[in-house]
Motif scaffolding. Structure first.
Motif, PDB file in Angstrom:
ATOM      1  N   ARG A  59      -0.669  10.180 -11.111  1.00  0.00           N
ATOM      2  CA  ARG A  59      -1.912  10.851 -11.502  1.00  0.00           C
ATOM      3  C   ARG A  59      -1.839  12.352 -11.273  1.00  0.00           C
ATOM      4  O   ARG A  59      -2.414  13.132 -12.025  1.00  0.00           O
TER       5      ARG A  59
ATOM      6  N   ALA B 274      -9.345  18.089  -2.869  1.00  0.00           N
ATOM      7  CA  ALA B 274      -9.209  16.731  -3.390  1.00  0.00           C
ATOM      8  C   ALA B 274     -10.503  15.954  -3.173  1.00  0.00           C
ATOM      9  O   ALA B 274     -10.969  15.228  -4.061  1.00  0.00           O
TER      10      ALA B 274
ATOM     11  N   SER C  19       2.254   1.698  -3.496  1.00  0.00           N
ATOM     12  CA  SER C  19       1.158   1.880  -4.438  1.00  0.00           C
ATOM     13  C   SER C  19       0.505   3.250  -4.267  1.00  0.00           C
ATOM     14  O   SER C  19       0.236   3.945  -5.251  1.00  0.00           O
ATOM     15  N   THR C  20       0.273   3.661  -3.014  1.00  0.00           N
ATOM     16  CA  THR C  20      -0.356   4.965  -2.780  1.00  0.00           C
ATOM     17  C   THR C  20       0.503   6.086  -3.324  1.00  0.00           C
ATOM     18  O   THR C  20       0.049   6.926  -4.115  1.00  0.00           O
ATOM     19  N   LEU C  21       1.777   6.095  -2.882  1.00  0.00           N
ATOM     20  CA  LEU C  21       2.634   7.195  -3.305  1.00  0.00           C
ATOM     21  C   LEU C  21       2.790   7.200  -4.826  1.00  0.00           C
ATOM     22  O   LEU C  21       2.730   8.255  -5.464  1.00  0.00           O
TER      23      LEU C  21
ATOM     24  N   ALA D  40      -4.139  16.492  -4.266  1.00  0.00           N
ATOM     25  CA  ALA D  40      -3.603  15.437  -3.403  1.00  0.00           C
ATOM     26  C   ALA D  40      -2.080  15.402  -3.489  1.00  0.00           C
ATOM     27  O   ALA D  40      -1.393  15.254  -2.466  1.00  0.00           O
TER      28      ALA D  40
ATOM     29  N   ALA E  42      -8.468  17.036  -8.474  1.00  0.00           N
ATOM     30  CA  ALA E  42      -8.425  16.379  -7.166  1.00  0.00           C
ATOM     31  C   ALA E  42      -7.074  15.713  -6.950  1.00  0.00           C
ATOM     32  O   ALA E  42      -6.460  15.841  -5.888  1.00  0.00           O
ATOM     33  N   TRP E  43      -6.604  15.008  -7.982  1.00  0.00           N
ATOM     34  CA  TRP E  43      -5.295  14.345  -7.845  1.00  0.00           C
ATOM     35  C   TRP E  43      -4.173  15.356  -7.717  1.00  0.00           C
ATOM     36  O   TRP E  43      -3.207  15.145  -6.977  1.00  0.00           O
TER      37      TRP E  43
ATOM     38  N   LEU F 236      -0.584  18.229  -1.584  1.00  0.00           N
ATOM     39  CA  LEU F 236      -0.709  17.963  -0.159  1.00  0.00           C
ATOM     40  C   LEU F 236       0.378  17.008   0.317  1.00  0.00           C
ATOM     41  O   LEU F 236       1.046  17.245   1.338  1.00  0.00           O
ATOM     42  N   VAL F 237       0.574  15.920  -0.445  1.00  0.00           N
ATOM     43  CA  VAL F 237       1.603  14.957  -0.058  1.00  0.00           C
ATOM     44  C   VAL F 237       2.968  15.631  -0.055  1.00  0.00           C
ATOM     45  O   VAL F 237       3.789  15.423   0.851  1.00  0.00           O
TER      46      VAL F 237
ATOM     47  N   PRO G 140       0.809  -1.223   0.000  1.00  0.00           N
ATOM     48  CA  PRO G 140       0.000   0.000   0.000  1.00  0.00           C
ATOM     49  C   PRO G 140       0.836   1.263   0.000  1.00  0.00           C
ATOM     50  O   PRO G 140       0.489   2.231  -0.668  1.00  0.00           O
ATOM     51  N   LEU G 141       1.963   1.252   0.722  1.00  0.00           N
ATOM     52  CA  LEU G 141       2.791   2.463   0.786  1.00  0.00           C
ATOM     53  C   LEU G 141       3.274   2.850  -0.605  1.00  0.00           C
ATOM     54  O   LEU G 141       3.075   3.976  -1.071  1.00  0.00           O
TER      55      LEU G 141
ATOM     56  N   THR H  91       0.692   6.056  -7.119  1.00  0.00           N
ATOM     57  CA  THR H  91      -0.531   6.520  -7.784  1.00  0.00           C
ATOM     58  C   THR H  91      -0.655   8.028  -7.701  1.00  0.00           C
ATOM     59  O   THR H  91      -0.980   8.693  -8.688  1.00  0.00           O
ATOM     60  N   VAL H  92      -0.397   8.570  -6.500  1.00  0.00           N
ATOM     61  CA  VAL H  92      -0.546  10.022  -6.339  1.00  0.00           C
ATOM     62  C   VAL H  92       0.413  10.757  -7.261  1.00  0.00           C
ATOM     63  O   VAL H  92       0.027  11.713  -7.948  1.00  0.00           O
TER      64      VAL H  92
END
Lengths: 338, 367
Positions: free
Chosen positions: B109, B318, B101-103, B340, B336-337, B343-344, B98-99, B105-106
């Motif tokens: 995208r 977002a 994959s999340t980073l 995001a 939205a992406w 923000l990250v 998940p770590l 994807t953000v």
């Protein structure tokens, strides 16, 4: 002190604001239309939400807790000492990701990813009630929401359990090894009994986090206000309090808003109860059934973890204990001196 | 040993004895892993390849194989031990998916909508009278300004309160005093307040003060302070506790007053930890969506005044752009992406600053 004032103020303002809706007549007037339509009283509105909140969090916990404890064990007892600090930091990084990002990630990655699994479960294990019903075509299911929630509570459970595993008295571990125990037996005989209450409270704190989580659920699950056990459908998903709030708050009128604030009050009460339960377990038993002194030490330690949870301060602390474990006695002395 | 002496200078070969027999070879787990990877890959090649399935089935086959072999060659206890070791490692690897994959994807995208005008403009519509078309340009300026103002005000409110509370707890209160204990418990409890409840609190408070349409950035700041104060208290408390009591006692021995001891000795010694803790608290609340969404609502208009009217933040943008998109849905989702990703980036920058501060100031003092 100001802190007490703030906490009391939170409760008082919520009660004051929600009272009109709780005592109002739900059959007629504002509450009979819009998002609150079709309920006979406030309790008829809030109880399905309470159920949904607890249900989703429980599933997230079932998925997340074993993995989190596994990770904590890996970092505390399996990983090479030098790596442990870095690995812990990487897991803590998960906690730094904002929840809305997890929500978006859940929609675009987890939903499609879980879809084949959901269809398979529905087709082959449909006799098991939660897997029954009409299978989802979009993936906006309770299961997808719970998986994302599980990812979000991983870091907090891992951080606390890891810290408690690391506190296992060195002598207990060495005694177990001296008796010829394998690593697993060492963990079962020395680590788990010592850490049990700490891990339980870590799980409860994770539950507290999951209960209040809004965005991931609001974004992923397509909800309806019912009691439902199904986890694989689009149309019969239980809704959670927080997500319901976030979705309906913008388009509500004053009285409906007050009803929503009433549901928020329920959420506040539930999470207070869970948190108090966690604290009282920590306070009452403390890790290790040993003397008073050790109990006090471990309480202090847990305190460190609770807040930063995911912070490098706390990681530096782990790294320290990972590279230079010393004996717990030494560490206690060092702490007391400083 | 005696064998090597008798047979001359050759290196002694390990003798078969009770301690080394009945053991799997040293790197057996590695061999088993490679073998099961290959075998499962072969099976999957026949049935159609699927990376996720491949890894999952490999993990299962590996665990079974290691368990069975170990049970045959060694004994059941060792077999359990090896299987558990495998399970623990699998759990650990699961956390990384998940770590990453999340980073990933953000970044992927978000990067597509990231450009200079996205950062320097707010979302606005332009009406072209010639073609009668309304074009919406997505921007994030209103959210960037909103995020910085809301979080900034929240920081200004919660840092003094949090810091003073922790100084009270560490320097003034006795740990057994009922007041100190109550404060500690309440701080613990406050860490457990769901963020959306904090938002509701601020909204109710401001509804009572200013009336029904009480959305403002300041109200959101109040909500964030409720979340931030306990974090600041706990981290500062730990940092102040780390200041060695010898330093304090030395200061008292010189006849320095308590107040001056705190301001001249304790705080400077702990300053790095304090700043780190505050930075991390900011990083924590800057990503909050729900309280800001409830207390400050959402707007696409540029509003730099935190005391009047709805204000947006990156997290809210977002959320709202995905959940309540405009007419051009793909553009809204892209925005939205983008929000995001911004923000990250902010969170990562704050974390880096916290680490750098910790490193720069760390050698000071006697820690």
């Amino acid at each position: 002190m100001l802190i007490m004032v703030i906490l009391a103020a939170v409760a008082i303002f919520l009660i004051v604001q929600s009272l009109p809706a709780i005592v109002a007549n739900w059959q007629t007037g504002d509450l009979a239309g819009g998002t609150t339509a079709g309920n006979t009283s406030f309790w008829g509105y809030v109880l399905p939400l309470v159920w949904g909140t607890i249900f989703v969090s429980a599933i997230a916990l079932v998925i997340g807790a074993p993995i989190a404890i596994g990770i904590a064990l890996f970092i505390s007892h399996y990983a090479p000492r030098r790596l442990a600090g870095i690995l812990g930091y990487l897991v803590d990084l998960l906690a730094a990701v904002p929840s809305v990002v997890f929500g978006l990630w859940g929609i675009f990655v987890i939903r499609p990813f879980l879809l084949p699994l959901e269809h398979w479960l529905n087709a082959n294990l449909g006799w098991f009630p939660p897997f029954g019903g009409a299978a989802s075509s979009t993936g906006s299911t309770i299961l997808a929401g719970a998986v994302v929630l599980a990812v979000m509570i991983l870091p907090i459970i891992t951080a606390i359990s890891r810290e408690i595993f690391l506190q296992t008295p060195r002598l207990h571990e060495e005694a177990a090894l001296a008796l010829g125990a394998t690593k697993w037996e060492l963990i079962r005989l020395a680590v788990f009994p010592y850490a049990r209450s700490g891990v339980v409270s870590a799980i409860l704190l994770g539950l507290g986090r999951a209960l209040g989580e809004t965005m991931a659920i609001a974004l992923i699950i397509s909800p309806s206000l019912i009691f439902s056990l199904l986890v694989l459908t689009d149309t019969q998903n239980s809704q959670t309090i927080a997500a319901n709030l976030a979705l309906n708050f913008p388009e509500s009128n004053t009285l409906q808003r007050q009803a929503l604030i009433g549901t928020g009050l329920m959420l506040f009460v539930i999470s207070l109860a869970v948190n108090f339960a966690a604290r009282s377990i920590i306070a009452r038993t403390g890790p290790g059934a040993g003397g008073k002194k050790r109990k006090k030490d471990s309480q202090a330690k847990v305190g460190i973890v609770l807040v930063p949870g995911e912070t490098p301060i706390f990681v530096a602390d782990t790294a320290l204990s990972a590279t230079d474990p010393g004996s717990p006695g030494d560490r206690a002395v060092r702490e007391r001196k400083s | 040993m005696t064998a090597s002496v008798l047979t001359g200078p050759r290196k002694p070969r390990p003798q078969a004895n009770g301690l080394t027999t009945g053991k799997l070879p040293r790197f057996f787990e590695l061999y088993a892993l490679v073998a099961s990877l290959l075998v499962v890959a072969g099976v999957f090649a026949l049935m159609g390849f699927n990376v996720v399935g491949w890894l999952v089935v490999t993990a299962i086959v590996y665990l079974l194989a290691i368990g069975v072999f170990s049970a045959i060659v060694e004994n059941r206890r060792k077999a359990t031990d090896r299987v558990i070791r495998g399970l623990v490692i699998v759990a650990f690897l699961l956390a990384f998916i998940p770590l990453i994959s999340t980073l990933g994807t953000v970044v992927i995208r978000g990067a597509s909508s990231m450009n200079l005008s996205f950062i320097t403009q707010s979302t606005h519509t332009a009406f072209d009278p010639a073609t009668l078309k309304v074009t919406v340009t997505q921007g994030a300026l209103q959210s960037i300004v909103g995020t910085l103002e809301i979080t900034g005000i929240a920081t200004l409110m919660s840092v003094p309160i949090g810091l003073l509370t922790s100084i009270y707890l560490v320097e003034y209160a006795q740990p057994t005093q009922w007041m100190a204990r109550t404060v500690t418990i309440l701080v613990d409890v406050m860490t457990g307040i769901p963020s959306i409840v904090a938002g509701l609190f601020a909204f109710s408070l401001f509804t009572l003060i200013v009336g029904p349409k009480a959305f403002s950035g300041f109200s959101a700041s109040v909500a964030l302070s409720v979340l931030m104060i306990p974090i600041v208290v706990r981290s500062s408390e730990e940092m102040l506790k780390l200041v060695s009591s010898e330093l304090r006692e030395a200061s008292y021995a010189l006849g320095v007053t308590k107040f001056r001891t705190i301001t001249r000795i304790v705080l400077p010694t702990a300053i790095a930890g304090l700043i780190t803790g505050i930075m991390l608290a900011i990083a924590r609340v800057i990503g909050e969506t729900a309280p800001i969404f409830i207390a400050a609502s959402f707007t696409n208009n540029f509003n730099a005044n935190p005391f009047n009217g709805p204000q947006s933040s990156l997290a809210v943008q977002a959320y709202a752009n995905y959940k309540f998109p405009g007419t051009d849905i793909p553009a809204s989702v892209d925005s939205a992406w983008g929000a995001a990703l911004l923000l990250v980036l902010l969170v990562v920058i704050l974390n880096l600053i916290a680490r750098i501060v910790a490193r720069v100031f760390a050698p000071k003092g006697l820690r």
